[in-house]
Design a protein around this motif. Structure first.
Motif, PDB file in Angstrom:
ATOM      1  N   UNK A  25      17.514  34.466  77.192  1.00  0.00           N
ATOM      2  CA  UNK A  25      18.566  34.103  78.127  1.00  0.00           C
ATOM      3  C   UNK A  25      18.306  34.727  79.496  1.00  0.00           C
ATOM      4  N   UNK A  26      19.099  34.275  80.477  1.00  0.00           N
ATOM      5  CA  UNK A  26      19.093  34.872  81.803  1.00  0.00           C
ATOM      6  C   UNK A  26      20.294  35.803  81.903  1.00  0.00           C
ATOM      7  N   UNK A  27      20.058  37.034  82.363  1.00  0.00           N
ATOM      8  CA  UNK A  27      21.134  38.014  82.489  1.00  0.00           C
ATOM      9  C   UNK A  27      21.127  38.615  83.892  1.00  0.00           C
ATOM     10  N   UNK A  28      22.319  38.856  84.417  1.00  0.00           N
ATOM     11  CA  UNK A  28      22.471  39.569  85.681  1.00  0.00           C
ATOM     12  C   UNK A  28      22.783  41.027  85.346  1.00  0.00           C
ATOM     13  N   UNK A  69      21.124  43.201  90.349  1.00  0.00           N
ATOM     14  CA  UNK A  69      22.086  43.157  91.450  1.00  0.00           C
ATOM     15  C   UNK A  69      22.466  44.580  91.849  1.00  0.00           C
ATOM     16  N   UNK A  70      21.825  45.145  92.882  1.00  0.00           N
ATOM     17  CA  UNK A  70      22.166  46.504  93.322  1.00  0.00           C
ATOM     18  C   UNK A  70      23.583  46.561  93.872  1.00  0.00           C
ATOM     19  N   UNK A  84      31.368  39.861  86.539  1.00  0.00           N
ATOM     20  CA  UNK A  84      30.480  39.364  87.590  1.00  0.00           C
ATOM     21  C   UNK A  84      29.040  39.818  87.398  1.00  0.00           C
ATOM     22  N   UNK A  85      28.821  40.718  86.429  1.00  0.00           N
ATOM     23  CA  UNK A  85      27.475  41.054  85.963  1.00  0.00           C
ATOM     24  C   UNK A  85      27.526  41.060  84.438  1.00  0.00           C
ATOM     25  N   UNK A  86      26.385  40.836  83.800  1.00  0.00           N
ATOM     26  CA  UNK A  86      26.332  40.762  82.335  1.00  0.00           C
ATOM     27  C   UNK A  86      26.147  42.119  81.681  1.00  0.00           C
ATOM     28  N   UNK A  87      25.517  43.035  82.380  1.00  0.00           N
ATOM     29  CA  UNK A  87      25.251  44.368  81.848  1.00  0.00           C
ATOM     30  C   UNK A  87      25.060  45.316  83.022  1.00  0.00           C
ATOM     31  N   UNK A  88      25.096  46.624  82.723  1.00  0.00           N
ATOM     32  CA  UNK A  88      24.956  47.643  83.764  1.00  0.00           C
ATOM     33  C   UNK A  88      23.924  48.671  83.323  1.00  0.00           C
ATOM     34  N   UNK A 212      22.094  51.544  78.800  1.00  0.00           N
ATOM     35  CA  UNK A 212      22.443  50.168  79.130  1.00  0.00           C
ATOM     36  C   UNK A 212      23.798  49.870  78.512  1.00  0.00           C
ATOM     37  N   UNK A 213      24.670  49.208  79.254  1.00  0.00           N
ATOM     38  CA  UNK A 213      25.979  48.850  78.698  1.00  0.00           C
ATOM     39  C   UNK A 213      26.257  47.376  78.949  1.00  0.00           C
ATOM     40  N   UNK A 214      27.086  46.803  78.084  1.00  0.00           N
ATOM     41  CA  UNK A 214      27.532  45.420  78.290  1.00  0.00           C
ATOM     42  C   UNK A 214      28.877  45.216  77.607  1.00  0.00           C
ATOM     43  N   UNK A 215      29.763  44.550  78.311  1.00  0.00           N
ATOM     44  CA  UNK A 215      31.073  44.244  77.747  1.00  0.00           C
ATOM     45  C   UNK A 215      31.080  42.890  77.050  1.00  0.00           C
TER      46      UNK A 215
END
Length: 260
Positions: A25-28, A69-70, A84-88, A212-215
């Motif tokens: 997949x594509x992730x931001x 995305x900085x 607005x982002x997929x993960x941090x 790495x985190x993701x909601x």
């Protein structure tokens, strides 16, 4: 550098693609817009450093594409919770804990081992510290008792490079920064031995920090955890390339996160 990336890619691509359980997949990915080289930095909007190469390696191994995305440190959680982002990366359960309360975020295992230290001028290593420089947005929680007691005053700067120059100019007694970042900045200035770790405020190992985190994409975090476990040789080589395998001796016990 390109040769290293190709070699590391070949080391992990085949075994991890075979083990992948989620489709490509594509992730931001939201990342900190901070110059924390060699761990991570943003130059002309481009995310760079060890963290970038590690995440790129992970993405390629599963056929994913990552768009970085900085964002300012304080906005990362807002953008994440707003979908607005997929993960941090980096993230930690202790950061922005109030804002995250009631949310269900998936966190990876620790991903970037390093030590934080208070760097002081070499010729003043035995003098007491009253003025501590920190990166804006980073909270030195292990020093909060000294700060609250009025024994230590904090001065902020936008990035570690400015902190290092402040310490060299005598504007602060010491600066709180990741040890490899301090060494990198001092080398860039041609003064590798000008600052040393303070014996009064010993270094702390922050291995639990960068995750790495993701909601919304717990499966991505699960994949990343497996990547960290199964590709230690490739990651060790990458750590060595960026000088992140250098530690102080003796090592110290992990402490609570020092950011946010």
């Amino acid at each position: 550098m390109q040769r290293l990336r190709v070699r590391l890619c070949l080391l992990v691509a085949l075994p991890l693609m075979a083990a992948s359980v989620a489709r490509a997949e594509h992730f931001v990915i939201g990342v900190e817009d901070v110059d924390y080289a060699p761990i991570m930095s943003t130059v002309d909007g481009e995310f760079r450093g060890y963290a970038r190469d590690m995440l790129d390696l992970f993405a390629r191994s599963h056929g994913h594409s990552f768009e970085y995305r900085p964002l300012p440190t304080r906005r990362l959680t807002v953008e994440h919770l707003g979908a607005r982002v997929d993960a941090v990366f980096p993230d930690n359960p202790a950061w922005e804990a109030d804002a995250k309360r009631g949310q269900h975020l998936a966190y990876s295992a620790p991903a970037v081992p390093f030590q934080d230290a208070v760097m002081v001028p070499a010729d003043k290593r035995d003098q007491p510290l009253h003025e501590l420089g920190i990166v804006r947005g980073f909270t030195p929680k292990r020093f909060l008792p000294l700060i609250e007691a009025g024994q230590l005053h904090v001065t902020e700067a936008g990035d570690p490079a400015r902190l290092i120059r402040m310490a060299l100019a005598g504007r602060v007694d010491g600066v709180h920064v990741a040890l490899p970042v301090a060494r990198y900045q001092l080398a860039q200035l041609g003064q590798p031995a000008a600052l040393v770790p303070s014996p009064a405020l010993p270094a702390a190992t922050y291995e639990p920090h960068y995750r790495l985190s993701s909601i919304r994409h717990a499966e991505l975090v699960t994949q990343f955890d497996r990547f960290l476990r199964e590709e230690q040789p490739a990651l060790t080589e990458l750590l060595h390339h960026y000088g992140l395998d250098e530690r102080l001796a003796p090592a110290v016990s992990p402490v609570s996160p020092a950011r946010r």
